[in-house]
Design a protein around this motif. Structure first.
Motif, PDB file in Angstrom:
ATOM      1  N   LEU A 154      -9.340   3.120  -4.356  1.00 43.30           N
ATOM      2  CA  LEU A 154      -8.596   1.711  -3.713  1.00 43.30           C
ATOM      3  C   LEU A 154      -8.743   0.639  -5.246  1.00 43.30           C
ATOM      4  CD1 LEU A 154      -9.386   1.399  -0.045  1.00 43.30           C
ATOM      5  CD2 LEU A 154      -7.268   2.409  -1.342  1.00 43.30           C
ATOM      6  N   TYR A 197      -2.659  10.311  -7.315  1.00 41.63           N
ATOM      7  CA  TYR A 197      -2.737   8.986  -6.855  1.00 41.63           C
ATOM      8  C   TYR A 197      -4.018   8.812  -5.812  1.00 41.63           C
ATOM      9  CZ  TYR A 197      -1.205   4.641  -4.645  1.00 41.63           C
ATOM     10  OH  TYR A 197      -0.999   3.593  -4.157  1.00 41.63           O
ATOM     11  N   TYR A 198      -4.152   9.801  -5.067  1.00 38.90           N
ATOM     12  CA  TYR A 198      -5.045   9.644  -4.016  1.00 38.90           C
ATOM     13  C   TYR A 198      -6.558   9.866  -4.611  1.00 38.90           C
ATOM     14  CZ  TYR A 198      -1.427   9.848  -0.566  1.00 38.90           C
ATOM     15  OH  TYR A 198      -0.171   9.221   0.200  1.00 38.90           O
ATOM     16  N   ALA A 222       1.028  12.591  -5.782  1.00 39.56           N
ATOM     17  CA  ALA A 222       0.204  12.372  -4.736  1.00 39.56           C
ATOM     18  C   ALA A 222      -1.258  12.605  -4.968  1.00 39.56           C
ATOM     19  CB  ALA A 222       0.818  12.727  -3.401  1.00 39.56           C
ATOM     20  N   GLN A 223      -1.522  13.936  -5.473  1.00 40.93           N
ATOM     21  CA  GLN A 223      -2.921  14.397  -5.827  1.00 40.93           C
ATOM     22  C   GLN A 223      -3.460  13.496  -6.660  1.00 40.93           C
ATOM     23  OE1 GLN A 223      -2.348  18.392  -6.920  1.00 40.93           O
ATOM     24  NE2 GLN A 223      -1.863  19.070  -4.958  1.00 40.93           N
ATOM     25  N   SER A 254       0.050   4.160  -0.379  1.00 41.09           N
ATOM     26  CA  SER A 254      -0.485   5.339   0.226  1.00 41.09           C
ATOM     27  C   SER A 254      -0.004   5.619   1.630  1.00 41.09           C
ATOM     28  CB  SER A 254      -1.960   5.321   0.146  1.00 41.09           C
ATOM     29  OG  SER A 254      -2.412   4.253   1.105  1.00 41.09           O
ATOM     30  N   ILE A 255       0.513   4.593   2.369  1.00 41.01           N
ATOM     31  CA  ILE A 255       0.974   4.657   3.807  1.00 41.01           C
ATOM     32  C   ILE A 255       2.412   4.736   3.601  1.00 41.01           C
ATOM     33  CG2 ILE A 255       1.083   3.296   5.855  1.00 41.01           C
ATOM     34  CD1 ILE A 255      -1.455   1.795   5.066  1.00 41.01           C
ATOM     35  N   ARG A 264      -5.715   2.872 -10.416  1.00 46.76           N
ATOM     36  CA  ARG A 264      -4.924   2.640  -9.193  1.00 46.76           C
ATOM     37  C   ARG A 264      -4.001   1.493  -9.515  1.00 46.76           C
ATOM     38  NH1 ARG A 264      -5.287   4.549  -3.964  1.00 46.76           N
ATOM     39  NH2 ARG A 264      -3.645   3.392  -2.548  1.00 46.76           N
ATOM     40  N   GLN A 308       7.218   9.103   0.708  1.00 51.04           N
ATOM     41  CA  GLN A 308       6.570   7.982   1.275  1.00 51.04           C
ATOM     42  C   GLN A 308       7.597   7.119   2.196  1.00 51.04           C
ATOM     43  OE1 GLN A 308       3.698   9.639   1.218  1.00 51.04           O
ATOM     44  NE2 GLN A 308       2.754   7.419   1.232  1.00 51.04           N
ATOM     45  N   HIS A 327      -0.778   2.352 -11.396  1.00 47.33           N
ATOM     46  CA  HIS A 327      -0.106   3.379 -10.700  1.00 47.33           C
ATOM     47  C   HIS A 327       0.833   2.554  -9.568  1.00 47.33           C
ATOM     48  CE1 HIS A 327      -2.052   6.818 -12.464  1.00 47.33           C
ATOM     49  NE2 HIS A 327      -1.386   7.387 -11.522  1.00 47.33           N
ATOM     50  N   ASP A 328       0.216   1.608  -8.984  1.00 46.59           N
ATOM     51  CA  ASP A 328       0.900   0.715  -7.889  1.00 46.59           C
ATOM     52  C   ASP A 328       2.058  -0.150  -8.569  1.00 46.59           C
ATOM     53  OD1 ASP A 328      -0.538   1.637  -5.840  1.00 46.59           O
ATOM     54  OD2 ASP A 328      -2.107   0.056  -6.007  1.00 46.59           O
ATOM     55  N   ASP A 343       0.879  -1.117   0.079  1.00 51.23           N
ATOM     56  CA  ASP A 343      -0.085   0.026   0.193  1.00 51.23           C
ATOM     57  C   ASP A 343       0.971   1.297   0.074  1.00 51.23           C
ATOM     58  OD1 ASP A 343      -1.780   1.882   0.371  1.00 51.23           O
ATOM     59  OD2 ASP A 343      -2.805   0.885   2.134  1.00 51.23           O
TER      60      ASP A 343
END
Length: 225
Positions: A143, A138-139, A135-136, A101-102, A148, A217, A151-152, A99
């Motif tokens: 999920l 991506y978020y 980041a903008q 995003s964390i 997404r 990150q 991107h991952d 993840d």
């Protein structure tokens, strides 16, 4: 809706043992059938949507333990749990996805501190702008979307290529900035752009933005430990 279905199909493709059960309502809600058979069908092989005498509200709220949907789900979950127990007993490993995003616990310094410690303080302004831009976007993806997932995959590839080709081979061995910049282009940016050539919006700038996002990150560092 189509994006969500595609994301689920991508998810299922990576998990061949996953079983899917689909129900859809036959009764209208306020004179409107919200989800018909075609809308409910995720397009997964060997999956046949099951019609039930419910509307869009009642289908997700079983009336009792004898309810068709409740019984079907209990039966399905029982099969899944039994297979999971069998897999665990056989000692098979499952690999969890990352993840991004964390933030990682690997290096919790602020972005500015990382740039200063790597003698790249002059890059901070653009690095912060790039990571914010990535980041903008991506978020905003949510999920469970195909975008997404893409991107991952890109982030995973950028991190792996940077770590093996830039960090370990060059930064940790004291390579000069010119060497690092050249390798960054030839061993990270160019291969990533080539691999994802089917994504028109992916450019070398996107890869740089992803790289600085990974720095923010706490997954990438520019100075040797």
């Amino acid at each position: 809706m189509n994006d969500l279905k595609q994301a689920y199909r991508d998810f299922v493709d990576n998990k061949p043992d996953l079983q899917t059960v689909v129900y859809y309502e036959k009764l209208k809600t306020y004179s409107q059938l919200i989800v018909d058979r075609d809308s409910s069908d995720p397009g997964v092989a060997k999956v046949m949507p099951v019609a039930v005498d419910k509307n869009h509200v009642s289908i997700c709220k079983p009336d009792s333990r004898d309810d068709q949907v409740f019984l079907g789900l209990v039966r399905h979950i029982g099969v899944v749990l039994a297979e999971l127990a069998s897999t665990t007993a056989d000692g098979e490993e499952q690999f969890a996805s990352i993840d991004f995003s964390i933030p990682s616990d690997r290096d919790r310094r602020e972005l500015l501190a990382k740039m200063i410690d790597a003698n790249r303080e002059n890059e901070y302004s653009i690095a912060n702008e790039y990571q914010n831009h990535f980041a903008q976007n991506y978020y905003k993806l949510g999920l469970m979307t195909s975008a997404r997932t893409n991107h991952d995959r890109i982030l995973s590839d950028v991190e792996q290529r940077f770590y093996t080709n830039i960090y370990l081979k060059l930064i940790c061995r004291g390579a000069d900035d010119s060497t690092v910049q050249t390798a960054l282009q030839t061993d990270v940016i160019d291969p990533i752009c080539q691999k994802y050539a089917d994504i028109p919006s992916l450019t070398g700038l996107t890869v740089l933005q992803a790289l600085y996002f990974l720095t923010e990150q706490c997954r990438v560092r520019w100075d040797a430990e």
